[in-house]
Design an enzyme around this catalytic site. Structure first.
Site, mmCIF file in Angstrom:
data_model
loop_
_atom_site.group_PDB
_atom_site.id
_atom_site.type_symbol
_atom_site.label_atom_id
_atom_site.label_comp_id
_atom_site.label_asym_id
_atom_site.label_seq_id
_atom_site.Cartn_x
_atom_site.Cartn_y
_atom_site.Cartn_z
ATOM 1 N N ASP A 189 -4.435 -10.776 -7.965
ATOM 2 C CA ASP A 189 -4.477 -11.052 -9.346
ATOM 3 C C ASP A 189 -5.967 -10.167 -9.493
ATOM 4 O O ASP A 189 -6.049 -9.159 -10.588
ATOM 5 C CB ASP A 189 -5.162 -12.634 -9.743
ATOM 6 C CG ASP A 189 -3.745 -12.908 -10.283
ATOM 7 O OD1 ASP A 189 -2.477 -12.680 -11.024
ATOM 8 O OD2 ASP A 189 -3.426 -14.172 -9.973
ATOM 9 N N HIS A 216 -2.182 -18.843 -11.286
ATOM 10 C CA HIS A 216 -1.571 -18.113 -11.411
ATOM 11 C C HIS A 216 -0.401 -18.126 -11.851
ATOM 12 O O HIS A 216 0.961 -17.111 -11.375
ATOM 13 C CB HIS A 216 -0.880 -17.964 -9.802
ATOM 14 C CG HIS A 216 -0.285 -16.727 -9.188
ATOM 15 N ND1 HIS A 216 -1.121 -15.367 -8.997
ATOM 16 C CD2 HIS A 216 0.767 -16.458 -8.338
ATOM 17 C CE1 HIS A 216 -0.391 -13.964 -8.548
ATOM 18 N NE2 HIS A 216 0.916 -15.124 -7.978
#
Length: 352
Positions: A189, A216
């Site tokens: 990310d 996530h």
């Protein structure tokens, strides 16, 4: 090839030992050099024959901090290990296949990376993976708790929001739980956020750092664009477009591959970057920071991803998220209940 290897690490944030040394004070350099000379690190990749595991194993073979590399999967790893072992770096590499060889693969490990499990396909959410991957991760965590309880655990297998709580419950049941050593790898990310912001603003991607907090998966991924380094100004339209793209970047890759897989290469890079940071912390290098999903008191949730200072004990400091804009606060309010549900789901599964 070794020159190419060193150049690769120098031009990414997988720092080679030379770049690490240059970044440290002379006293710190001496301490880290002594530690590195005394011993390297044993790293295991569980799921090493898969789409993430193979390139992740390759990148760990290229890491100068690794002196022993165990590649484990249910099948196919002897061939993968034979291939990787021919690379002229110092990590001694061995493949292990099947449950009977798992204990040997884990013995004396300092770091275990778990990309095992099935990949996401078009139309699937990370929760759709839960029924399959939760059981795989639970079994592997039980083996880690038994055979290398002091190793740092880097969990890549999705859904990370649930698999990290599963691993934590397994370790608690085994009596070896250390919340500072079980990490969910959310590094992709951050890698994506840095890339997308650099592209949007015409910046050198090597200079960009965007903290990403929360979890996530989908809306639990919260890029804190207001805290971007170097400081940049985003219009409301840019904020929305970048935030949503970062949250949905995994789906972007799944759809682009048209059923042929998910994000494997970028995930392997991100996994190797997180592993590198953990090893640098273990070596005693100061001021090693990465965002990661970890046991946390930053919010009311038991697990949360934020920036962490890594050291010999693992997560030696979990940093707060800092000041949020109203836009970021609105996303935080939306992500909390979804992340809580994923955590609860993982804990409930592990306790069955």
């Amino acid at each position: 090839l070794y020159a190419v290897t060193s150049d690769f690490f120098a031009h990414t944030h997988l720092h080679n030992m030379a770049s690490i040394m240059r970044a440290l004070s002379s006293s710190s350099r001496t301490a880290v050099a002594a530690a590195a000379q005394a011993r390297g690190y044993k790293v295991a990749v569980l799921g090493a024959a898969g789409g993430i595991g193979q390139p992740c194993g390759l990148l760990m073979k290229m890491n100068p901090l690794v002196t022993e590399l165990s590649l484990f999967d249910i099948a196919g790893t002897p061939g993968v290990a034979a291939d990787i072992s021919h690379i002229n770096t110092k990590a001694q590499t061995k493949g292990y296949a099947g449950d009977d060889e798992l204990a040997a693969a884990l013995k004396d490990c300092d770091l275990v990376i778990i990309p095992a499990g099935v990949p996401r396909k078009p139309g699937m959410t990370r929760d759709d993976l839960f029924a399959i991957n939760a059981g795989i991760v639970k079994n592997l965590a039980e083996a880690c708790a038994k055979h290398c309880p002091n190793a740092i655990l880097n969990v890549i297998a999705n859904p990370v929001n649930s698999t990290v709580p599963i691993c934590s419950e397994v370790y608690k049941k085994a009596g070896v739980y250390d919340p500072k050593k079980i990490f969910g790898v959310t590094t992709l990310d951050i890698v994506r956020a840095n890339t997308f912001v650099a592209e949007a603003k015409g910046l050198d991607v090597n200079d960009v750092d965007v903290p990403v907090v929360g979890g996530h998966a989908g809306i639990t991924i919260l890029p804190l664009l207001s805290q971007t380094y170097p400081s940049v100004v985003f219009s409301p339209e840019e904020l929305e477009a970048l935030t949503v793209r970062i949250q949905n970047a995994g789906t972007e890759v799944v759809e682009a591959k048209a059923g042929a897989g998910s994000a494997t290469l970028s995930m392997a890079y991100a996994g190797a970057r997180m592993a590198e940071a953990c090893l640098r912390g273990l070596s005693g290098e100061p001021d090693v920071y990465e965002c990661t999903y970890v046991a946390s008191s930053v919010t009311d949730l038991p697990f949360f991803s934020s920036k962490v200072r890594l050291g010999p004990a693992g997560a030696e400091e979990v940093l707060p998220v800092g000041d949020l804009t109203d836009y970021e606060k609105s996303w935080m309010e939306k992500l909390i209940p979804e992340l809580k549900a994923s955590i609860d789901k993982g804990v409930e599964f592990a306790q069955q």
